[in-house]
Every structure is written in structure tokens, then in C-alpha cells.
Design a protein around this motif. Structure first.
Motif, PDB file in Angstrom:
ATOM      1  N   UNK A  77       0.629  -1.458  -0.213  1.00  0.00           N
ATOM      2  CA  UNK A  77       0.153   0.042   0.187  1.00  0.00           C
ATOM      3  C   UNK A  77       0.700   1.448  -0.039  1.00  0.00           C
ATOM      4  N   UNK A  78       2.074   1.113   0.833  1.00  0.00           N
ATOM      5  CA  UNK A  78       2.854   2.422   0.643  1.00  0.00           C
ATOM      6  C   UNK A  78       3.554   2.677  -1.022  1.00  0.00           C
ATOM      7  N   UNK A  79       3.885   1.609  -1.676  1.00  0.00           N
ATOM      8  CA  UNK A  79       4.342   1.710  -2.664  1.00  0.00           C
ATOM      9  C   UNK A  79       2.874   2.818  -3.933  1.00  0.00           C
ATOM     10  N   UNK A  80       4.188   3.734  -4.793  1.00  0.00           N
ATOM     11  CA  UNK A  80       2.901   3.957  -5.917  1.00  0.00           C
ATOM     12  C   UNK A  80       2.201   2.892  -6.260  1.00  0.00           C
ATOM     13  N   UNK A  81       0.884   3.311  -7.528  1.00  0.00           N
ATOM     14  CA  UNK A  81       0.545   2.486  -8.147  1.00  0.00           C
ATOM     15  C   UNK A  81       1.146   2.984  -9.582  1.00  0.00           C
TER      16      UNK A  81
ATOM     17  N   UNK B 246      -4.158   3.616 -12.421  1.00  0.00           N
ATOM     18  CA  UNK B 246      -5.816   3.672 -12.424  1.00  0.00           C
ATOM     19  C   UNK B 246      -5.932   1.611 -11.365  1.00  0.00           C
ATOM     20  N   UNK B 247      -5.549   0.545 -12.593  1.00  0.00           N
ATOM     21  CA  UNK B 247      -6.485  -0.388 -11.921  1.00  0.00           C
ATOM     22  C   UNK B 247      -5.557  -0.815 -10.343  1.00  0.00           C
ATOM     23  N   UNK B 248      -4.581  -0.572 -10.728  1.00  0.00           N
ATOM     24  CA  UNK B 248      -3.607  -0.566  -9.544  1.00  0.00           C
ATOM     25  C   UNK B 248      -4.483  -0.074  -8.072  1.00  0.00           C
ATOM     26  N   UNK B 249      -4.323   1.423  -8.760  1.00  0.00           N
ATOM     27  CA  UNK B 249      -5.243   1.550  -7.228  1.00  0.00           C
ATOM     28  C   UNK B 249      -6.693   2.170  -7.093  1.00  0.00           C
ATOM     29  N   UNK B 250      -7.283   1.643  -8.080  1.00  0.00           N
ATOM     30  CA  UNK B 250      -8.849   0.668  -7.216  1.00  0.00           C
ATOM     31  C   UNK B 250      -8.207  -0.587  -6.416  1.00  0.00           C
TER      32      UNK B 250
ATOM     33  N   UNK C 184      -1.448   6.939  -0.758  1.00  0.00           N
ATOM     34  CA  UNK C 184      -2.588   6.461  -1.292  1.00  0.00           C
ATOM     35  C   UNK C 184      -3.088   7.778  -2.234  1.00  0.00           C
ATOM     36  N   UNK C 185      -3.179   8.532  -0.924  1.00  0.00           N
ATOM     37  CA  UNK C 185      -3.865  10.308  -0.473  1.00  0.00           C
ATOM     38  C   UNK C 185      -2.450  10.884  -2.663  1.00  0.00           C
ATOM     39  N   UNK C 186      -0.907  10.133  -2.436  1.00  0.00           N
ATOM     40  CA  UNK C 186      -0.295  10.667  -3.033  1.00  0.00           C
ATOM     41  C   UNK C 186      -0.674  10.132  -4.484  1.00  0.00           C
ATOM     42  N   UNK C 187      -0.903   8.493  -4.612  1.00  0.00           N
ATOM     43  CA  UNK C 187      -1.177   8.379  -5.644  1.00  0.00           C
ATOM     44  C   UNK C 187      -2.400   9.018  -6.452  1.00  0.00           C
TER      45      UNK C 187
END
Length: 50
Positions: free
Chosen positions: A5-9, A12-16, A40-43
Motif C-alpha cells: 500500500x505504501x508503494x506508488x500505484x 488506475x487499475x492498481x489504484x483501484x 493513497x492520497x499521493x497516488x
């Protein structure tokens, strides 16, 4: 899971998927939950261009 969760997505599919994990695992209750939500907010901001 916290490391994931701390890694950048990467997209958009990974963000979901990250959002689904946050909700399913109630990340806000974890010790590192605040850092996960900040990532998550950064993503979201990165994809929104802000």
C-alpha cells in the motif's frame, strides 16, 4: 500488505486494487495505517495531476 500500500500505484487499475485493500483490511486501524492512506492520497493526486 503495508509495504504494498505504501508503494506508488503504476496505473488506475492498481489504484483501484489499493482502495479495495484499504477498505477490506480497514487499514486506518493498523499501526502504519496513516502512512498507507497518505500514500493513497499521493497516488490519487499524481493521477489527477495536482
Amino acid at each position: 500488505m503495508v509495504q504494498l500500500l505504501r508503494r506508488p500505484a503504476p496505473g488506475l487499475a492498481a489504484l483501484a486494487v489499493k482502495i479495495e485493500l484499504v477498505v477490506a483490511e480497514q487499514v486506518w486501524e493498523l499501526r502504519a495505517g496513516e502512512a498507507c492512506l497518505a500514500a493513497l492520497v499521493r497516488d490519487v493526486r499524481g493521477f489527477a495531476g495536482v
